[in-house]
Design a protein around this motif. Structure first.
Motif, PDB file in Angstrom:
ATOM      1  N   GLY A 170      -2.862   4.191   0.280  1.00 20.23           N
ATOM      2  CA  GLY A 170      -3.345   5.557   0.344  1.00 20.23           C
ATOM      3  C   GLY A 170      -2.338   6.543  -0.212  1.00 20.23           C
ATOM      4  O   GLY A 170      -1.366   6.173  -0.874  1.00 20.23           O
ATOM      5  N   TYR A 195      -3.539   3.322   5.175  1.00 19.41           N
ATOM      6  CA  TYR A 195      -2.773   4.088   6.151  1.00 19.41           C
ATOM      7  C   TYR A 195      -3.678   4.693   7.230  1.00 19.41           C
ATOM      8  O   TYR A 195      -3.321   4.722   8.414  1.00 19.41           O
ATOM      9  CB  TYR A 195      -2.016   5.221   5.454  1.00 19.41           C
ATOM     10  CG  TYR A 195      -0.939   4.792   4.503  1.00 19.41           C
ATOM     11  CD1 TYR A 195       0.066   3.914   4.887  1.00 19.41           C
ATOM     12  CD2 TYR A 195      -0.895   5.300   3.190  1.00 19.41           C
ATOM     13  CE1 TYR A 195       1.068   3.536   4.009  1.00 19.41           C
ATOM     14  CE2 TYR A 195       0.110   4.933   2.308  1.00 19.41           C
ATOM     15  CZ  TYR A 195       1.085   4.043   2.716  1.00 19.41           C
ATOM     16  OH  TYR A 195       2.077   3.685   1.840  1.00 19.41           O
ATOM     17  N   ARG A 196      -4.835   5.186   6.842  1.00 27.46           N
ATOM     18  CA  ARG A 196      -5.721   5.845   7.805  1.00 27.46           C
ATOM     19  C   ARG A 196      -6.284   4.849   8.813  1.00 27.46           C
ATOM     20  O   ARG A 196      -6.383   5.148  10.006  1.00 27.46           O
ATOM     21  CB  ARG A 196      -6.863   6.541   7.049  1.00 27.46           C
ATOM     22  CG  ARG A 196      -6.419   7.689   6.170  1.00 27.46           C
ATOM     23  CD  ARG A 196      -6.373   8.988   6.944  1.00 27.46           C
ATOM     24  NE  ARG A 196      -5.796  10.085   6.170  1.00 27.46           N
ATOM     25  CZ  ARG A 196      -5.710  11.334   6.587  1.00 27.46           C
ATOM     26  NH1 ARG A 196      -6.178  11.657   7.770  1.00 27.46           N
ATOM     27  NH2 ARG A 196      -5.153  12.254   5.836  1.00 27.46           N
ATOM     28  N   HIS A 201      -0.172  10.853   8.036  1.00 24.38           N
ATOM     29  CA  HIS A 201      -1.123  10.733   9.139  1.00 24.38           C
ATOM     30  C   HIS A 201      -0.786   9.532  10.014  1.00 24.38           C
ATOM     31  O   HIS A 201      -0.859   9.613  11.257  1.00 24.38           O
ATOM     32  CB  HIS A 201      -2.539  10.607   8.573  1.00 24.38           C
ATOM     33  CG  HIS A 201      -3.603  10.387   9.615  1.00 24.38           C
ATOM     34  ND1 HIS A 201      -3.990  11.366  10.495  1.00 24.38           N
ATOM     35  CD2 HIS A 201      -4.338   9.282   9.914  1.00 24.38           C
ATOM     36  CE1 HIS A 201      -4.929  10.883  11.298  1.00 24.38           C
ATOM     37  NE2 HIS A 201      -5.148   9.629  10.966  1.00 24.38           N
ATOM     38  N   ASP A 217      -1.780  10.481   3.607  1.00 23.99           N
ATOM     39  CA  ASP A 217      -2.325   9.421   4.457  1.00 23.99           C
ATOM     40  C   ASP A 217      -1.202   8.741   5.236  1.00 23.99           C
ATOM     41  O   ASP A 217      -1.358   8.398   6.415  1.00 23.99           O
ATOM     42  CB  ASP A 217      -3.061   8.378   3.618  1.00 23.99           C
ATOM     43  CG  ASP A 217      -4.346   8.915   3.006  1.00 23.99           C
ATOM     44  OD1 ASP A 217      -4.909   9.889   3.549  1.00 23.99           O
ATOM     45  OD2 ASP A 217      -4.789   8.367   1.979  1.00 23.99           O
TER      46      ASP A 217
END
Length: 791
Positions: free
Chosen positions: A318, A270-271, A325, A322
Motif C-alpha cells: 500500500g 497495510y490496511r 494507518h 496506509d
C-alpha cells in the motif's frame, strides 16, 4: 521593444543536453535594459512557442538547440523596482497545444541555512529539503503548486529530471547549488502520483537513470521509479505518544512479536493488517511488534535487508499513508512498533545508490572497506559527513514521520570491525592500527544520540553478536549509546543445549547457566528471530528432540524459560504456536496447525506467559540489575533442572523451576527464598481479567497472587516502586505458601498434568543455603512459576 539578446550556441547546446551546471542563468526570465525582459524556455520538439501574460501574448523565437526566447514588458512596480509579470508558456507541437508554467522562473526551495546544514552533514530533517517535496509559491495570479526536486550528486557533470511530466525526456535540466553538491528544480503543475527519476551525467561521460535516494514512495517492484507523495493522514495516537515521551521503555515490559508482513498472512495490505495483525497481537498479549524492513527493496527474497529506497515504505502493501494507518492502529491498541533498519550495507542495483553520480558516493571508495563480500553488497562511507547525515536523518524520519517506537539496527557487528568476515590482506587497519571501524562507531553514536534527543521515549536496539564493549553504554562514556542489544550468545547456547537429547543435556548444563555470567553487562533482548528458523535450521519445534509430544513440551518449557530469564524477549511469528516447518518468505504461516490441541496449547502458553509477564514487575523491573536475579539451583545437571528467583524493585520474589529432562521429578527438594511481609492487595492481573480463574487441579494458569507491595498498584513501568524494601529478618509468617501460577505441563496446554495442585507449602528445612524449602513435583519438559500467596 528591446532586441532579443544572442546566446552562444554552445551554451544553448549544453543546456539542451543537460550539461550546463546552472540552466537558470539562461532559461526563465531575465531583465534587460529598459522596461523589458527576455524569457527563454526549452521546448526541443515545439513548432511554436508563445509567452502569455495577463495583458499580452508574445511569439517566441527559436534561438537554437530547442531553446526559444521572447521579449516581454517588465514594467516598474509601485515600489519603483522592475519586475517580470506572471507568465505561462503555450506550446504547439503538430496539432497538440498545451499551456504550462515555467520551472525556470522560481527561486530555489532550499535556503542558505539548509545548504549550510547539508554541507556540515547536520541537517536532521533532510527529507524536507531533498527528494521530491510538494511546494507552493505565491504569485499575482494565484498560488502556484508544484514539486521541489533536489538531489545530492556532487560529482555530476549534469542532472536532468525525467518522469511522467515530460514523457521521460531530458527537458528539465537541474541547477547546481554550489559547493554543497545539491541539484535543484521546482516543477509547477505536478503533484502526488508523478513517477520520476534523476538522470545523472557522471565524470565518465555516461548518463545514468537513478531513483531518488530520498524518495518517499516508489513504484511497485520490479518497477523502479520514484513516486511523488504527500501525506494527508490524520493520526489518532496522541495519547500513546504523550505516554511514550514521559516513560522509559527500557525499564518497562517488552515482549516482541517479530513479523514478516508478506508471509504472516499472504495477500494482506497495510490496511488489512491494521485489522488482523493488530487483533492477533492484542489477543496474544505482546507489547510490541517488530517488522522486518519495510523500506523499499527490489528483491522480495532479501526480506527487506537490501534496501534501495531508505525513505519509502514498500509499495507492496500500500501507500505510505496506509503504513501510517497500520502504525496508528497498533498504537491505539497499546502495541509498540519496532522497525528493522539496515544502515550497514546496500545493494549494487544500477538504478539505486551504487555509483550514484558515476563513481563511489554513498559507498566507501576503497573496496576493502566499501564491499561486503558475504552479501554481495556495498558498505556506506560512514566517514563522509553527507552520507552519515543521510542515515542519521533517515532514523529520525521513521520516528517523526511514521511514529515508530524503536529501530532495531541490523548487522551492527559488520559495521564495527574492519576485518569482519575478511581474510588477512583483505582489510586495512584504522589510523591507530586497530581493527575497529572508527567512522562507523562515530556514526552509530551520533544516530543513537540524535534519536534519544529528538524523540524521547523511543529505543535503539542493536543486533550485535560480538563482545564489543558498551554497546548499550552511554555515548558520554564512550559507549555506542544503544538502549538494548540482542543477546546472541544466550540464543546460540540455549538452542545448542536444546538440540541435545535430554539424557545428554547433563553434559551441556553449563551452556544454560553461562548466560547469567554476563547477563547484566549490557541491556539485553533474548531473541528467537527469523534467522533461527530458516535456511535449513529448522523450525523451533523441530530443534527439539523426541516425538511430537516431547517436541511440543520442549517448546513450552523453553518459552517459559525465555520469558522468565533476565532481559526482554523476542519471538518470530509462527513460533508462538510451534509451527512445524521452517519459515519461507513465499509461504504463509501454518495457521491450520491451530486445529491441533498441542499447537493450540503452545499458543495459549504464550498468551498466558505474556499476561503473567506484563502483570508481574519481578519479571521485568530489574532486567538489567543483578539484584533482580538469584540462583536457587544452578548446578543440578543430573536432573536437567534450573531454579531461580526474579525480584521486583520492592523485593517481591517470583520463583521459576525449569525441567529440561524428559521425566518428572517426584519429591524434588526446592530451596525457597524468604518472603518479605507485605499487606495483601488485589492482583492487577486478576482485576483486569488477564488470566483464567483458578482450577481445582494443576491444569491451567492460576490467577496471580496479590502483589506484596505497599501503595497503589499500576500496570507498567514503575509499578509499585515506592514500597520500602523488607526490613532485615522480616520474613513473614511461618510455613509460607507459594502459588503455582503457571505450569507449562498443564493439560490445557497439551501437557501431562504433573504439578502441585496449585500450591507449594514451604517448610523450615534449610537447603542450599536457604532457610525454607519444599518438596515439589517437577513436570517432564516443564516449567513452573511460583509466587507467594497473599497473607
Amino acid at each position: 521593444m528591446a532586441d532579443l539578446p544572442d546566446v552562444d550556441l554552445e551554451v544553448l547546446t549544453a543546456i539542451a543536453s543537460g550539461t550546463h551546471h546552472d540552466p537558470h542563468t539562461v532559461l526563465g526570465p531575465h531583465l534587460l535594459d529598459g522596461p523589458w525582459a527576455v524569457v527563454r524556455t526549452l521546448r526541443p520538439l515545439a513548432d511554436e512557442v508563445v509567452v502569455t501574460t495577463a495583458d499580452d501574448e508574445v511569439t517566441a523565437t527559436h534561438q537554437g538547440a530547442g531553446v526559444w526566447a521572447a521579449v516581454v514588458p517588465a514594467p516598474e512596480g509601485a515600489d519603483g523596482s522592475r519586475h517580470v509579470p506572471d507568465y505561462r508558456i503555450r506550446t504547439r507541437s503538430g496539432t497538440d497545444t498545451w499551456t504550462a508554467d515555467d520551472p525556470y522562473r522560481f527561486l530555489p526551495t532550499l535556503g542558505e541555512v539548509d545548504l549550510h546544514l547539508i554541507g556540515e552533514g547536520r541537517h536532521e530533517q533532510l527529507w524536507q529539503v531533498l527528494g521530491a517535496n510538494p511546494h507552493t509559491y505565491p504569485s499575482a495570479s494565484g498560488d502556484i503548486a508544484g514539486v521541489a526536486f533536489a538531489v545530492w550528486a556532487p560529482n555530476a557533470r549534469g542532472v536532468r529530471l525525467v518522469g511522467d511530466h515530460n514523457g521521460w525526456g531530458g527537458t528539465h535540466p537541474m541547477r547546481s547549488l554550489g559547493a554543497t553538491g545539491v541539484w535543484e528544480l521546482f516543477v509547477p503543475d505536478v503533484g502526488p502520483g508523478l513517477r520520476y527519476k534523476f538522470e545523472i551525467l557522471g565524470a565518465d561521460g555516461v548518463w545514468r537513470a537513478k531513483a531518488d535516494p530520498l524518495a518517499k514512495a516508489t513504484e511497485h517492484p520490479p518497477a523502479t521509479a520514484s513516486v511523488v507523495t504527500a501525506s494527508t493522514y490524520e493520526w489518532h495516537d496522541d495519547a500513546w505518544l504523550t505516554t511514550r515521551a514521559a516513560s522509559d521503555p527500557h525499564s518497562a515490559p517488552l515482549s516482541v512479536y517479530e513479523v514478516h508482513l508478506g508471509s504472516w498472512r499472504p495477500g494482506l495490505g497495510y490496511r488489512e493488517l491494521a485489522e488482523q495483525l493488530v487483533g492477533y497481537v492484542s489477543e496474544q498479549g505482546f507489547t510490541h511488534v517488530e517488522l522486518l524492513p519495510v523500506a523499499e527493496h527490489p528483491f522480495g527474497g532479501s526480506w527487506g535487508y537490501q534496501v534501495t529506497s531508505y525513505y519509502a515504505p514498500t509499495s507492496r502493501f500500500g501507500s505510505p499513508d496506509d503504513f501510517r494507518h497500520l502504525v496508528d492502529r497498533l498504537h491505539q491498541a497499546g502495541i509498540g512498533v519496532i522497525l528493522d533498519w539496515v544502515p550497514a550495507h546496500f545493494p549494487r542495483d544500477d538504478f539505486a545508490l551504487a555509483r550514484f553520480d558515476g563513481g563511489p558516493l554513498y559507498e566507501h571508495p576503497d573496496p576493502r572497506r566499501g564491499e561486503q563480500q558475504d552479501w554481495g553488497t556495498l558498505i556506506f562511507d560512514f566517514g563522509r559527513r553527507e552520507v552519515r547525515n543521510f542515515l542519521v536523518a533517515n532514523a529520525t524520519y521513521w520516528f517523526e514521520e511514521f511514529h515508530a517506537d524503536a529501530l532495531r539496527v541490523d548487522a551492527v557487528a559488520s559495521m564495527l570491525y574492519l576485518d569482519y568476515s575478511r581474510k588477512e590482506g583483505e582489510w586495512t587497519p584504522n589510523v591507530h592500527g586497530g581493527r575497529e571501524n572508527l567512522e562507523a562507531i562515530a556514526f552509530l553514536q551520533e544516530a543513537n544520540a540524535t534519536a534519544y534527543r529528538r524523540t524521547p521515549g523511543v529505543m535503539m536496539i542493536a543486533e550485535e553478536s560480538t563482545a564489543f564493549p558498551q554497546v548499550t553504554g552511554p555515548t558520554s562514556s564512550g559507549g555506542l549509546g544503544f538502549g538494548l542489544k540482542w543477546n546472541m550468545g544466550w540464543m546460540n547456547d540455549t538452542l545448542r543445549y536444546l538440540a541435545e537429547d535430554p539424557y545428554n543435556r547433563r553434559y551441556h548444563h553449563g551452556e544454560l547457566t553461562f548466560s547469567l555470567v554476563y547477563a547484566f553487562t549490557e541491556q539485553f533482548v533474548l531473541p528467537i528471530s527469523h534467522d533461527e528458523v530458516v535456511h535449513g535450521k529448522g523450525s523451533l519445534l523441530r530443534k527439539m528432540p523426541g516425538d511430537r509430544w516431547q517436541q511440543l513440551a520442549g517448546v513450552r518449557s523453553f518459552l517459559a524459560y525465555q520469558w522468565t530469564h533476565p532481559g526482554k524477549q523476542l519471538l518470530f511469528m509462527g513460533c508462538e504456536f510451534a509451527q512445524d516447518t521452517e519459515w519461507a518468505e513465499h509461504e504463509g504461516l501454518r495457521w491450520d496447525l491451530l486445529g491441533d490441541a498441542g499447537h493450540a496449547g503452545v499458543q495459549q502458553v504464550v498468551r498466558d506467559l505474556n499476561a503473567l509477564y506484563r502483570a508481574t514487575p519481578a519479571l521485568w523491573e530489574l532486567d538489567f540489575d543483578p539484584a533482580g536475579f538469584e540462583w536457587l539451583t544452578a548446578d543440578d545437571a543430573d536432573h536437567n533442572v534450573l531454579a531461580y528467583v526474579r525480584r521486583s524493585r520492592s523485593g517481591d520474589p517470583v520463583v521459576v523451576v525449569v525441567n529440561f529432562a524428559g521425566v518428572p521429578h517426584e519429591g524434588y527438594r526446592l530451596p525457597l527464598p524468604d518472603v518479605p511481609r507485605r499487606a495483601p492487595a488485589e492482583s492487577p492481573r486478576a482485576a483486569a481479567g488477564a488470566l483464567p480463574p483458578a482450577e481445582p487441579v494443576e491444569t491451567a494458569v492460576r490467577p496471580a497472587p496479590a502483589p506484596l507491595v505497599d501503595g497503589p498498584l499500576a500496570d507498567g513501568p514503575g509499578a509499585a516502586t515506592t514500597a520500602a524494601p523488607p526490613a532485615p529478618g522480616d520474613t513473614g509468617a511461618d510455613d509460607p505458601v507459594w502459588l503455582e501460577v503457571l505450569n507449562t505441563d498443564a493439560t490445557v496446554y497439551g501437557g501431562s498434568g504433573v504439578g502441585n495442585m496449585g500450591r507449594v507449602q514451604a517448610e523450615p528445612v534449610p537447603y542450599h543455603g536457604r532457610r525454607w524449602s519444599a518438596e515439589i513435583r517437577v513436570p517432564p519438559l516443564g516449567a513452573l512459576v511460583l509466587t507467594p500467596a497473599p497473607r
